[in-house]
Write a protein that holds these residues in place. Structure first.
Motif, PDB file in Angstrom:
ATOM      1  N   ALA A  87      -2.124  -8.272  10.005  1.00 47.09           N
ATOM      2  CA  ALA A  87      -0.795  -7.691   9.790  1.00 47.09           C
ATOM      3  C   ALA A  87      -0.109  -8.351   8.602  1.00 47.09           C
ATOM      4  O   ALA A  87       0.541  -7.674   7.786  1.00 47.09           O
ATOM      5  N   PHE A  88      -0.236  -9.670   8.477  1.00 44.94           N
ATOM      6  CA  PHE A  88       0.373 -10.358   7.338  1.00 44.94           C
ATOM      7  C   PHE A  88      -0.223  -9.854   6.027  1.00 44.94           C
ATOM      8  O   PHE A  88       0.499  -9.619   5.047  1.00 44.94           O
ATOM      9  N   LEU A  90      -1.562  -6.940   5.365  1.00 43.98           N
ATOM     10  CA  LEU A  90      -1.117  -5.579   5.083  1.00 43.98           C
ATOM     11  C   LEU A  90       0.345  -5.542   4.640  1.00 43.98           C
ATOM     12  O   LEU A  90       0.732  -4.702   3.826  1.00 43.98           O
ATOM     13  N   GLU A  91       1.143  -6.463   5.173  1.00 46.49           N
ATOM     14  CA  GLU A  91       2.565  -6.506   4.806  1.00 46.49           C
ATOM     15  C   GLU A  91       2.811  -7.255   3.493  1.00 46.49           C
ATOM     16  O   GLU A  91       3.834  -7.041   2.842  1.00 46.49           O
ATOM     17  N   ASN A  92       1.872  -8.123   3.110  1.00 42.41           N
ATOM     18  CA  ASN A  92       2.036  -8.947   1.907  1.00 42.41           C
ATOM     19  C   ASN A  92       0.760  -8.923   1.062  1.00 42.41           C
ATOM     20  O   ASN A  92       0.164  -9.974   0.802  1.00 42.41           O
TER      21      ASN A  92
END
Length: 224
Positions: A87-88, A90-92
């Protein structure tokens, strides 16, 4: 936002867009809206800037890892850690690509901490009798696979199905985990893994350090 943060985020965005994983300090200054003296005061030179961008990205990643509270189920914590890692990324994506870029020299201290945090979770899994291999081997397998999945999803996401991360996670975990029913019965490598974890946590007083080290070596050979 501080001048330092503006420069770091501008550099990360430009690097993510660069086909050769490089960027000029002039372009960074223009994107951040600062003069060259401000950049050099903060980072010294271009190499210092790139190193700082990597550290900044890892700090953002570690903030969530450090805040995670252990639950009563270390296996679920391990699964959640995998999902949080992806998730990190994909978000960053800009930071993540730079954090794991082959152009980055050396191993950032934050990367070492990230591995240590994962190892601590795997250690709890071993203590529960659920690990089929050594803690270090399991942590290395998880981190390498987790990082690989995250990188392909932020660079070639259109080539993969939405559930690829979950499927790879479950496949890796299946390779290193003792089935819960076997752990309860004390079967398989889980018993050796649990004893090894207990030995690291509380070495018996009646064993010398050499004896404890030898026993730990035997247990590691059994699990690996």
């Amino acid at each position: 936002m501080s001048t330092r943060t503006r420069i770091l985020e501008a550099a990360a965005e430009l690097l993510a867009e660069s086909p050769v994983a490089d960027v000029s300090t002039r372009a960074v200054c223009e994107a951040a809206g600062v003069g060259a003296p401000a950049l050099y005061r903060q980072f010294g030179d271009k190499e210092g800037l790139l190193s700082a961008v990597v550290d900044y990205g890892f700090e953002k990643y570690l903030a969530g890892k450090r805040a995670a509270k252990p639950s009563a189920d270390p296996v679920q914590d391990m699964r959640d850690g995998w999902d949080a890692h992806v998730a990190f990324a994909l978000e960053n994506p800009s930071y993540y690509r730079l954090m794991y870029s082959p152009t980055v020299s050396g191993t950032p201290a934050a990367a070492v901490e990230a591995q240590q945090l994962l190892t601590a979770v795997v250690e709890r899994v071993a203590a529960a009798g659920r690990l089929t291999t050594s803690v270090d081997a399991a942590a290395q397998m998880i981190m390498s696979a987790n990082t690989g999945v995250a990188l392909v999803l932020i660079t070639r996401r259109e080539l993969y199905t939405p559930d690829v991360s979950t499927r790879v996670r479950d496949a890796v975990h299946a390779a290193i985990l003792v089935p819960e029913e076997d752990a309860v019965a004390g079967n398989g490598n889980g018993a050796a893994s649990a004893l090894s974890a207990q030995l690291r946590e509380s070495p018996p007083d009646r064993l010398t350090s050499a004896e404890a080290g030898l026993l730990q070596e035997w247990l590691t050979r059994l699990t690996d």
